[in-house]
Design a protein around this motif. Structure first.
Motif: not given
Length: 416
Positions: A371-381, A405-406
């Motif tokens: 869900x959060x591959x990077x500390x300041x990036x999350x995926x949705x879809x 997550x963010x």
């Protein structure tokens, strides 16, 4: 002090809209970036206001219904068939109403064909843990119920033929239909444009969110284990220490931007055919068995027909699709007494082909992405949830999960 920063939500489909709403409700500043000329993603209306496809919700879709409440759009969704779903078998020409929930099967008149003690046990076994198998295998001993109920639900929910569709995933869908009111069928009175996308954008605007359309994200600039900038055609947008990003994009776009992230590689198409027909009358929703058409949505301003898992059918021309589907629609309309004229000759029609409408929900699906591959990036879809098929419900849930997550991620302090 802590700077709340700006969250850039890339992709203004339903998952992006849901993420943006959750974020602004938490007090975050949000900018939506959409590569298409208008927001809405696969749910958006076509330029003339027609939906790209026939979309419906069930009472079990609690996250999607909660989202509609929060944007003030719930009253725009109506229950066209409260007495049970009208279903016409185009092979036997038998027309009847069917209850989608097992709670309604006590009335023999609304019980699907093929309901026996053995077939009910087969339905119950879907809820049990164990090795996955195809839906066709799970109901091989119960072909009547498979054809009358299980296959239509599988194709509608999973957009995958029963020969390859995951029985485990279908079980997750069926479990949600057991509660009272969970199987209520709801459709947008005027379409997803006016009854979902427009009120969502209006609500976000009231919270100060911005929308930028017509500019596709070209790339992500990474550094120090974080997203440092978003690269668009006309500009590079820096991502500050307190800012964050939500990628609410199709899987192939995420794979382009973040190589190495697991995404679905196989997809299933949907063919939608829209007939021009203006006639007074209530909104109706009809299921068809044994033909090309599967679901027929009749509104006063037109008729929309859906063919899911349309691997071969997407190759039909508009004229071919209309010529094959209209006799099926006409027979259903006459059998269920829909008002107005139903001529033999098809009215003007247009086909909309979604060649990568959803992932193929078969056995052994790829692992869900982080869900959060990077500390300041999350995926949705909708494709990011392993527990649900790719539907409006999954889209909303994924957007809210990305926002959550963010919210859990620590924010970097910024000097006052």
């Amino acid at each position: 002090m802590t700077d709340p920063g700006m969250v850039h939500v890339v992709g203004a489909g339903v998952s992006g809209l849901a993420a943006a709403l959750a974020l602004v409700r938490e007090g975050r500043r949000v900018t939506l970036h959409e590569g298409a000329p208008v927001a809405g993603g696969r749910a958006r209306a076509l330029p003339d206001g027609t939906d790209n496809g026939t979309h419906a919700l069930l009472g079990a879709n609690r996250a999607a219904l909660r989202f509609l409440e929060r944007i003030g759009a719930r009253e725009g969704w109506v229950e066209p068939e409260p007495a049970g779903l009208p279903v016409l078998d185009l092979e036997s020409h038998v027309a009847r109403r069917v209850a989608l929930s097992p709670l309604g099967w006590g009335d023999a008149r609304k019980r699907p064909e093929g309901v026996t003690l053995g077939s009910l046990l087969a339905l119950l076994r879907l809820a049990l843990p164990g090795a996955d198998r195809s839906v066709a295998q799970a109901f091989a001993a119960h072909p009547v119920l498979l054809r009358a109920l299980v296959e239509p639900l599988t194709v509608a929910a999973l957009n995958t033929p029963v020969q390859e569709a995951s029985a485990r995933l279908l079980g997750a869908v069926l479990r949600r239909l057991g509660g009272r009111g969970a199987a209520r069928l709801l459709v947008a009175r005027n379409g997803l444009g006016p009854d979902l996308v427009a009120p969502a954008l209006a609500t976000l605007a009231c919270h100060g969110a911005w929308l930028r359309c017509g500019e596709r994200l070209r790339g992500l600039v990474q550094g120090g284990g974080r997203v440092q900038a978003l690269e668009f055609a006309e500009m590079t947008l820096p991502i500050g220490p307190a800012d964050a990003v939500v990628l609410a994009l199709p899987p192939w776009e995420v794979a382009r931007l973040l190589p190495g992230i697991p995404v679905p590689r196989r997809h299933a198409p949907i063919l939608n055919v829209h007939f021009t027909r203006v006639a007074e009358g209530p909104i109706r929703f009809i299921g068809l068995l044994g033909g090309l058409a599967q679901w027929v949505l009749v509104r006063p301003d037109g008729i929309s027909v859906t063919v899911s898992a349309a691997d071969a059918e997407v190759a039909l021309t508009d004229a071919e699709a209309a010529a094959r589907i209209w006799p099926e629609v006409r027979e259903a309309a006459l059998r269920f007494g829909l008002p107005g004229d139903w001529p033999v000759t098809p009215p003007p029609a247009r086909a909309v082909r979604e060649r990568r409408a959803t992932p193929r929900h078969g056995l052994n699906p790829p692992a869900a992405p982080p869900r959060q591959p990077l500390p300041n990036l999350a995926l949705a879809g909708d494709w990011t949830l392993a527990s649900l098929p790719a539907t409006l419900e999954a889209a909303v849930r994924s957007g809210e999960a990305a926002a959550a997550a963010l919210a859990r991620a620590p924010r970097q302090p910024v000097a006052a």
